[in-house]
Motif scaffolding. Structure first.
Motif, PDB file in Angstrom:
ATOM      1  N   ILE A 309       0.840  -1.195   0.000  1.00 19.73           N
ATOM      2  CA  ILE A 309       0.000   0.000   0.000  1.00 19.73           C
ATOM      3  C   ILE A 309       0.874   1.242   0.000  1.00 19.73           C
ATOM      4  N   MET A 310       0.232   2.371  -0.224  1.00 14.77           N
ATOM      5  CA  MET A 310       0.919   3.652  -0.194  1.00 14.77           C
ATOM      6  C   MET A 310       1.075   4.123   1.251  1.00 14.77           C
ATOM      7  N   LEU A 311       2.254   4.648   1.557  1.00 16.80           N
ATOM      8  CA  LEU A 311       2.542   5.228   2.866  1.00 16.80           C
ATOM      9  C   LEU A 311       2.999   6.661   2.654  1.00 16.80           C
ATOM     10  N   LEU A 312       2.471   7.557   3.470  1.00 19.58           N
ATOM     11  CA  LEU A 312       2.855   8.960   3.374  1.00 19.58           C
ATOM     12  C   LEU A 312       3.725   9.328   4.570  1.00 19.58           C
ATOM     13  N   LYS A 313       4.987   9.644   4.303  1.00 19.79           N
ATOM     14  CA  LYS A 313       5.890  10.119   5.346  1.00 19.79           C
ATOM     15  C   LYS A 313       5.613  11.611   5.543  1.00 19.79           C
ATOM     16  N   VAL A 314       4.925  11.937   6.613  1.00 15.40           N
ATOM     17  CA  VAL A 314       4.397  13.286   6.804  1.00 15.40           C
ATOM     18  C   VAL A 314       5.498  14.263   7.165  1.00 15.40           C
ATOM     19  N   GLU A 315       5.461  15.389   6.506  1.00 19.67           N
ATOM     20  CA  GLU A 315       6.386  16.485   6.799  1.00 19.67           C
ATOM     21  C   GLU A 315       5.671  17.641   7.495  1.00 19.67           C
ATOM     22  N   LYS A 316       4.377  17.758   7.238  1.00 19.02           N
ATOM     23  CA  LYS A 316       3.613  18.873   7.825  1.00 19.02           C
ATOM     24  C   LYS A 316       2.183  18.419   8.060  1.00 19.02           C
ATOM     25  N   VAL A 317       1.662  18.749   9.229  1.00 18.14           N
ATOM     26  CA  VAL A 317       0.276  18.449   9.582  1.00 18.14           C
ATOM     27  C   VAL A 317      -0.378  19.709  10.107  1.00 18.14           C
ATOM     28  N   ALA A 318      -1.567  19.980   9.638  1.00 21.35           N
ATOM     29  CA  ALA A 318      -2.325  21.137  10.118  1.00 21.35           C
ATOM     30  C   ALA A 318      -3.748  20.691  10.433  1.00 21.35           C
ATOM     31  N   LYS A 319      -4.264  21.164  11.561  1.00 20.02           N
ATOM     32  CA  LYS A 319      -5.663  20.872  11.878  1.00 20.02           C
ATOM     33  C   LYS A 319      -6.557  21.534  10.843  1.00 20.02           C
ATOM     34  N   ALA A 320      -7.625  20.853  10.476  1.00 21.99           N
ATOM     35  CA  ALA A 320      -8.519  21.355   9.430  1.00 21.99           C
ATOM     36  C   ALA A 320      -9.961  21.324   9.918  1.00 21.99           C
ATOM     37  N   GLU A 321     -10.748  22.222   9.388  1.00 23.07           N
ATOM     38  CA  GLU A 321     -12.185  22.208   9.654  1.00 23.07           C
ATOM     39  C   GLU A 321     -12.829  21.151   8.763  1.00 23.07           C
ATOM     40  N   PRO A 322     -13.794  20.402   9.299  1.00 23.82           N
ATOM     41  CA  PRO A 322     -14.484  19.429   8.453  1.00 23.82           C
ATOM     42  C   PRO A 322     -15.084  20.109   7.233  1.00 23.82           C
ATOM     43  N   ALA A 323     -14.963  19.451   6.091  1.00 23.47           N
ATOM     44  CA  ALA A 323     -15.512  20.014   4.863  1.00 23.47           C
ATOM     45  C   ALA A 323     -17.025  20.143   4.978  1.00 23.47           C
ATOM     46  N   LYS A 324     -17.579  21.127   4.290  1.00 21.68           N
ATOM     47  CA  LYS A 324     -19.032  21.307   4.301  1.00 21.68           C
ATOM     48  C   LYS A 324     -19.705  20.047   3.796  1.00 21.68           C
ATOM     49  N   THR A 325     -19.187  19.497   2.717  1.00 15.26           N
ATOM     50  CA  THR A 325     -19.621  18.194   2.227  1.00 15.26           C
ATOM     51  C   THR A 325     -18.532  17.204   2.622  1.00 15.26           C
ATOM     52  N   GLN A 326     -18.760  16.455   3.694  1.00 16.31           N
ATOM     53  CA  GLN A 326     -17.702  15.647   4.283  1.00 16.31           C
ATOM     54  C   GLN A 326     -17.432  14.357   3.508  1.00 16.31           C
ATOM     55  N   TYR A 327     -18.313  14.002   2.595  1.00 13.66           N
ATOM     56  CA  TYR A 327     -18.109  12.802   1.812  1.00 13.66           C
ATOM     57  C   TYR A 327     -17.559  13.164   0.432  1.00 13.66           C
ATOM     58  N   VAL A 328     -17.001  12.192  -0.230  1.00 20.30           N
ATOM     59  CA  VAL A 328     -16.519  12.380  -1.597  1.00 20.30           C
ATOM     60  C   VAL A 328     -17.317  11.466  -2.513  1.00 20.30           C
ATOM     61  N   TYR A 329     -17.368  11.851  -3.794  1.00 25.32           N
ATOM     62  CA  TYR A 329     -18.231  11.148  -4.741  1.00 25.32           C
ATOM     63  C   TYR A 329     -17.470  10.862  -6.032  1.00 25.32           C
ATOM     64  N   PRO A 330     -17.810   9.779  -6.711  1.00 21.64           N
ATOM     65  CA  PRO A 330     -17.155   9.492  -7.988  1.00 21.64           C
ATOM     66  C   PRO A 330     -17.360  10.638  -8.977  1.00 21.64           C
ATOM     67  N   ASN A 331     -16.312  10.981  -9.700  1.00 20.81           N
ATOM     68  CA  ASN A 331     -16.411  12.026 -10.700  1.00 20.81           C
ATOM     69  C   ASN A 331     -16.940  11.419 -11.994  1.00 20.81           C
ATOM     70  N   ILE A 332     -18.190  11.738 -12.337  1.00 25.62           N
ATOM     71  CA  ILE A 332     -18.839  11.094 -13.475  1.00 25.62           C
ATOM     72  C   ILE A 332     -18.229  11.525 -14.801  1.00 25.62           C
ATOM     73  N   ASP A 333     -17.449  12.620 -14.797  1.00 22.66           N
ATOM     74  CA  ASP A 333     -16.833  13.083 -16.035  1.00 22.66           C
ATOM     75  C   ASP A 333     -15.435  12.494 -16.242  1.00 22.66           C
ATOM     76  N   PHE A 334     -14.935  11.767 -15.252  1.00 23.27           N
ATOM     77  CA  PHE A 334     -13.585  11.208 -15.348  1.00 23.27           C
ATOM     78  C   PHE A 334     -13.537  10.147 -16.440  1.00 23.27           C
ATOM     79  N   GLY A 335     -12.616  10.298 -17.357  1.00 23.86           N
ATOM     80  CA  GLY A 335     -12.448   9.306 -18.415  1.00 23.86           C
ATOM     81  C   GLY A 335     -13.294   9.550 -19.642  1.00 23.86           C
ATOM     82  N   THR A 336     -14.137  10.616 -19.628  1.00 25.83           N
ATOM     83  CA  THR A 336     -14.965  10.904 -20.790  1.00 25.83           C
ATOM     84  C   THR A 336     -14.238  11.889 -21.708  1.00 25.83           C
TER      85      THR A 336
END
Length: 336
Positions: A309-336
């Motif tokens: 699997i992919m591993l990210l060796k972190v160099e910087k971390v910042a606290k973030a506010e939860p996104a207004k839309t907290q979920y992500v969705y498939p991009n229906i235009d990807f590959g078209t």
């Protein structure tokens, strides 16, 4: 059954339908509807509220007619009179009132670590793509059109990749070139990012990402970006990555590890799947589960539960506010 009791049943049905219509209106006005369904489904749910409202009005009309004893008899040879059992009616109507009551009383919250633990965090976003590609793969390797006709097996010896095209996700990194500038010729790029009919749009996107100094995992391309990086992981080792998500941990992780994850939704929360990237950070304990962070680090490769699997060796971390839309969705235009 007396006309008044019959009328009461119609009023109860109308109140249930009005309740669901008003609950949908409440969710739409507060934008909390996005906790439950994907944005592309919102319009359909709005129209369902209109339908609930229309049927409720009809039930009120039927109730008024029944109250005055003028309800028309049905000629379908079936008895539609409600049961006279109080217990049976309580159970039947309770099946509708109870979830409606929970909807209004309980807070609307996003899914987090507890549900991710039950569903299982996906740390290999390209597994489904690899399965599709392998199920239709030819028995013999397909020659890479960018390679010499006499080329042999794919190699990564520091002088460039030659020979047959490797399967997506295979190690076709030209030596230690990951992290350097993108190849100038399209032939070298085709060798670095081999593809088939299932992965050609991921290969095209990989060439774009490879040119970035810091690869951003954007909201509208979250799954597509992680899938592309996972498919061609060896080629992206050493590149910088930035992503935002909630903190997730499980028991078999080290003290300096956690996952930065998001829930992906196709249609509604019932089909939600957690996707994320394993990160390593010396002060990982400073971040609580379900807190939101933005991390920037260097892409590496590791084994977790006997899987690369992919591993990210972190160099910087910042606290973030939860996104207004907290979920992500498939991009229906990807590959078209």
């Amino acid at each position: 059954m007396s006309p008044r009791i019959y009328s009461l049943h119609h009023f109860i049905k109308a109140s249930i339908l009005f309740g669901f219509a008003m609950y949908i209106v409440h969710l739409v006005r507060t934008d909390n509807i996005l906790f439950y369904i994907a944005p592309r489904m919102v319009d359909y749910v709005k129209w369902s509220a209109v339908a609930f409202y229309a049927i409720a009005v009809y039930q009120v009309y039927q109730a008024i007619r029944a109250f005055f004893g003028s309800a028309a008899a049905c000629d379908c040879d079936h008895d539609h009179t409600p049961s006279s059992s109080l217990l049976k009616n309580t159970v039947i109507y309770g099946l509708f009132f109870f979830p409606l009551l929970l909807g209004f009383l309980l807070p609307d919250t996003s899914m987090g670590s507890s549900l991710a633990a039950k569903k299982g965090m996906n740390l290999s976003s390209s597994s489904n793509v690899k399965k599709e590609a392998s199920s239709t793969a030819p028995s013999a390797p397909v020659p890479n059109p960018a390679a010499p006709s006499s080329g042999g097996a794919a190699s990564s010896n520091g002088s460039g990749t030659t020979g047959s095209a490797a399967a997506p996700g295979a190690a076709v990194t030209p030596g230690d070139s990951a992290g350097k500038t993108a190849p100038s010729s399209s032939g070298n790029q085709d060798a670095m990012f081999p593809s088939d009919r299932f992965t050609e749009h991921y290969a095209k996107y990989a060439k774009e990402l490879y040119k970035s100094g810091v690869i951003p995992v954007k909201e509208n391309m979250y799954i597509e970006t992680l899938t592309t990086l996972d498919l061609y992981l060896d080629q992206f080792i050493g590149k910088k990555l930035e992503l935002t998500g909630f903190v997730y941990r499980q028991e078999d992780m080290k003290d300096n590890q956690f996952v930065v994850g998001r829930f992906s939704i196709q249609c509604c929360s019932a089909d939600a799947s957690p996707f994320g990237v394993l990160v390593e950070y010396d002060r990982a304990k400073n971040f609580a589960d379900d807190s939101w962070v933005t991390v920037t680090g260097t892409i590496q490769k590791t084994k977790f539960n006997d899987m690369d699997i992919m591993l990210l060796k972190v160099e910087k971390v910042a606290k973030a506010e939860p996104a207004k839309t907290q979920y992500v969705y498939p991009n229906i235009d990807f590959g078209t």
